[in-house]
Design a protein around this motif. Structure first.
Motif, PDB file in Angstrom:
ATOM      1  N   GLN A 139     -47.650  34.427 -89.073  1.00 12.47           N
ATOM      2  CA  GLN A 139     -47.013  33.123 -88.965  1.00 12.47           C
ATOM      3  C   GLN A 139     -47.793  32.100 -89.809  1.00 12.47           C
ATOM      4  O   GLN A 139     -48.995  32.242 -90.006  1.00 12.47           O
ATOM      5  N   LYS A 140     -47.111  31.076 -90.272  1.00 16.77           N
ATOM      6  CA  LYS A 140     -47.708  30.094 -91.167  1.00 16.77           C
ATOM      7  C   LYS A 140     -48.104  28.834 -90.406  1.00 16.77           C
ATOM      8  O   LYS A 140     -47.477  28.476 -89.407  1.00 16.77           O
ATOM      9  N   GLY A 141     -49.170  28.193 -90.903  1.00 15.88           N
ATOM     10  CA  GLY A 141     -49.636  26.954 -90.311  1.00 15.88           C
ATOM     11  C   GLY A 141     -50.353  26.096 -91.344  1.00 15.88           C
ATOM     12  O   GLY A 141     -50.688  26.556 -92.437  1.00 15.88           O
TER      13      GLY A 141
ATOM     14  N   TYR B 122     -48.551  35.069 -83.070  1.00 13.58           N
ATOM     15  CA  TYR B 122     -49.044  34.302 -84.219  1.00 13.58           C
ATOM     16  C   TYR B 122     -49.227  35.165 -85.465  1.00 13.58           C
ATOM     17  O   TYR B 122     -49.553  34.624 -86.524  1.00 13.58           O
TER      18      TYR B 122
ATOM     19  N   LYS C  32     -51.368  31.720 -93.966  1.00 15.97           N
ATOM     20  CA  LYS C  32     -50.700  32.695 -93.106  1.00 15.97           C
ATOM     21  C   LYS C  32     -51.744  33.404 -92.248  1.00 15.97           C
ATOM     22  O   LYS C  32     -52.766  33.858 -92.757  1.00 15.97           O
TER      23      LYS C  32
ATOM     24  N   GLU D 127     -52.659  24.107 -87.343  1.00 16.62           N
ATOM     25  CA  GLU D 127     -51.493  23.697 -86.554  1.00 16.62           C
ATOM     26  C   GLU D 127     -50.304  24.531 -87.007  1.00 16.62           C
ATOM     27  O   GLU D 127     -49.860  24.440 -88.165  1.00 16.62           O
ATOM     28  N   MET D 128     -49.796  25.383 -86.119  1.00 16.48           N
ATOM     29  CA  MET D 128     -48.701  26.286 -86.470  1.00 16.48           C
ATOM     30  C   MET D 128     -47.426  25.486 -86.754  1.00 16.48           C
ATOM     31  O   MET D 128     -47.156  24.461 -86.109  1.00 16.48           O
ATOM     32  N   LEU D 129     -46.640  25.955 -87.713  1.00 17.73           N
ATOM     33  CA  LEU D 129     -45.453  25.225 -88.136  1.00 17.73           C
ATOM     34  C   LEU D 129     -44.329  25.322 -87.121  1.00 17.73           C
ATOM     35  O   LEU D 129     -43.557  24.380 -86.956  1.00 17.73           O
ATOM     36  N   GLU D 130     -44.223  26.469 -86.407  1.00 21.03           N
ATOM     37  CA  GLU D 130     -43.090  26.666 -85.504  1.00 21.03           C
ATOM     38  C   GLU D 130     -43.270  25.921 -84.185  1.00 21.03           C
ATOM     39  O   GLU D 130     -42.448  25.102 -83.798  1.00 21.03           O
ATOM     40  N   ASN D 131     -44.359  26.222 -83.462  1.00 20.35           N
ATOM     41  CA  ASN D 131     -44.525  25.677 -82.117  1.00 20.35           C
ATOM     42  C   ASN D 131     -45.568  24.572 -82.018  1.00 20.35           C
ATOM     43  O   ASN D 131     -45.857  24.078 -80.927  1.00 20.35           O
ATOM     44  N   LYS D 132     -46.187  24.184 -83.147  1.00 22.19           N
ATOM     45  CA  LYS D 132     -47.186  23.104 -83.187  1.00 22.19           C
ATOM     46  C   LYS D 132     -48.442  23.416 -82.373  1.00 22.19           C
ATOM     47  O   LYS D 132     -49.207  22.510 -82.048  1.00 22.19           O
ATOM     48  N   HIS D 133     -48.674  24.696 -82.049  1.00 21.58           N
ATOM     49  CA  HIS D 133     -49.904  25.063 -81.362  1.00 21.58           C
ATOM     50  C   HIS D 133     -51.080  24.969 -82.329  1.00 21.58           C
ATOM     51  O   HIS D 133     -50.921  25.159 -83.545  1.00 21.58           O
TER      52      HIS D 133
END
Length: 401
Positions: free
Chosen positions: A308-310, A305, A294, A324-330
């Protein structure tokens, strides 16, 4: 075949000569034309196309010369960075390698009249380290690239962390020495008091009942072990409590059978092995690939961000994670100080990221919210099936499926 045909020997010779590097003083930078002799250069200067280019040059000469100077400097430094990045080399050697390309920007079109002036300029602006020697000017490239600075920053951070670890170890050693001195002083006072209160020995008399006589031997090592046990981690305390309960039961059985002291020595050896494993695997870095973390950096809150989790896809220099973020793949690069482990639901898979069982995969069995620890069971490997009843939240993180 005509006199000036394409395949005549003279035409072929002229093309071969044109391919090679000619004299720089017969090169026109504005027209980008190379002449082979002085007569050809004079004819070119009298041509109509050259006169038009010179009219354009006369309208804003400073801007055109400045543009050529910037292009010449950038290409020269780029060649230095590729070919002589970490070496001290003569300026003439680098210049000869640079002008080997016949389409390069010529120095006679820049603000520097000689190579010496250009080398002095690089030294004044701090782009190269310049030295004047009897053999000529020598230059060394100064790397100010952002990636290099980032690696240097990470290297300094590791050095500071190592120094902090050494200071921490020295403090712990001093504390242990002071504790040992206190215990030795207490033992000396106890011996003196025992000598003063020593009573004359009495002969052993057998009682009327047929009870066995038991002898208890006390030693100083028990107090030392007790002090060490107070400073150990929670996970090993619970393991030791279970072993003590089992050891006491086995000790009672062994006492009846005449083998009373063997189990306590074995427990102590196992305990020391666990502590050694904890010390060797406990590091100040815990990032590893494939875990979910997180982001807790408030500086990234404006970009959405924060909290947010990645998934960590790559670890850079042990302390920085490429996430690599889980929501937007950034994809972000964040330091481990601004990251936090993630605890899954009961039954989920976790990775042990620090401590004695570092790198092992385990399954979450229960969570103790009061003590901020969890109960896990290791899966696979040499510790398959082993249950850790109290491992801290910071030492485990959810494993990406």
């Amino acid at each position: 075949m005509g006199k000036n045909d394409f395949l005549t020997p003279k035409a072929i010779a002229n093309r071969i000569k044109a391919k090679g590097l000619q004299k720089l003083r017969w090169y026109c930078q504005m027209c980008q034309k190379q002449c082979r002799d002085e007569n050809g250069f004079k004819c070119h200067c009298m041509s109509e196309s050259h006169q038009r280019q010179m009219e354009i040059f006369g309208q804003n000469p400073n801007r055109i010369v400045g543009g050529y100077s910037e292009e010449f400097e950038s290409l020269f430094l780029e060649h230095m960075k590729r070919s002589h990045r970490f070496s001290r080399v003569a300026a003439t050697v680098v210049y000869n390698e640079y002008i080997a390309d016949r389409h390069h920007v010529h120095m006679n079109s820049t603000q520097w009249a000689t190579l010496t002036e250009f080398v002095k300029y690089l030294g004044k602006t701090g782009k190269c380290k310049v030295e004047e020697t009897p053999k000529g000017w020598f230059i060394t490239y100064i790397d100010n690239d952002s990636e290099t600075l980032f690696k240097e920053k990470m290297k300094n951070k590791r050095i500071r962390a190592d120094l902090a670890d050494e200071e921490k170890q020295e403090r712990e050693i001093k504390k242990q020495i002071e504790r040992a001195e206190q215990l030795m002083g207490g033992a000396e006072t106890m011996d003196g008091s025992e000598q003063q209160l020593e009573l004359p020995p009495k002969p052993l008399e057998k009682s009327e009942t047929d009870q066995k006589i038991k002898l208890t031997l006390g030693s100083l090592s028990k107090s030392v072990v007790k002090e060490r046990a107070e400073s150990s981690r929670l996970i090993f305390d619970e393991i030791d409590n279970e072993k003590r309960v089992k050891g006491s039961k086995d000790g009672e059985k062994g006492g009846k059978n005449g083998i009373g002291g063997g189990k306590s020595v074995l427990d102590e050896l196992m305990r020391e092995e666990e502590q050694a494993k904890e010390r060797s695997n406990r590091k100040d870095y815990w990032l590893c690939e494939g875990i979910i973390v997180k982001v807790m950096s408030k500086a990234l809150a404006d970009k959405g961000y924060y909290k947010q989790k990645g998934v960590i896809r790559k670890v850079i220099d042990k302390y920085v994670g490429e996430i690599e973020m889980l929501e937007n793949k950034h994809v972000l690069r964040v330091d481990q100080e601004e990251l936090e482990t993630v605890i899954p639901q009961i039954g989920g898979l976790v990775r042990i990221v620090n401590g004695a069982y570092r790198g092992s995969n385990a399954r979450l069995l229960a969570i103790d919210t009061n003590n901020f620890c969890a109960k896990v069971q290791i899966e696979r490997g040499i510790y398959d099936g082993k249950i850790l009843k109290a491992i801290e939240y910071e030492d485990i993180s959810k494993l990406a499926q």
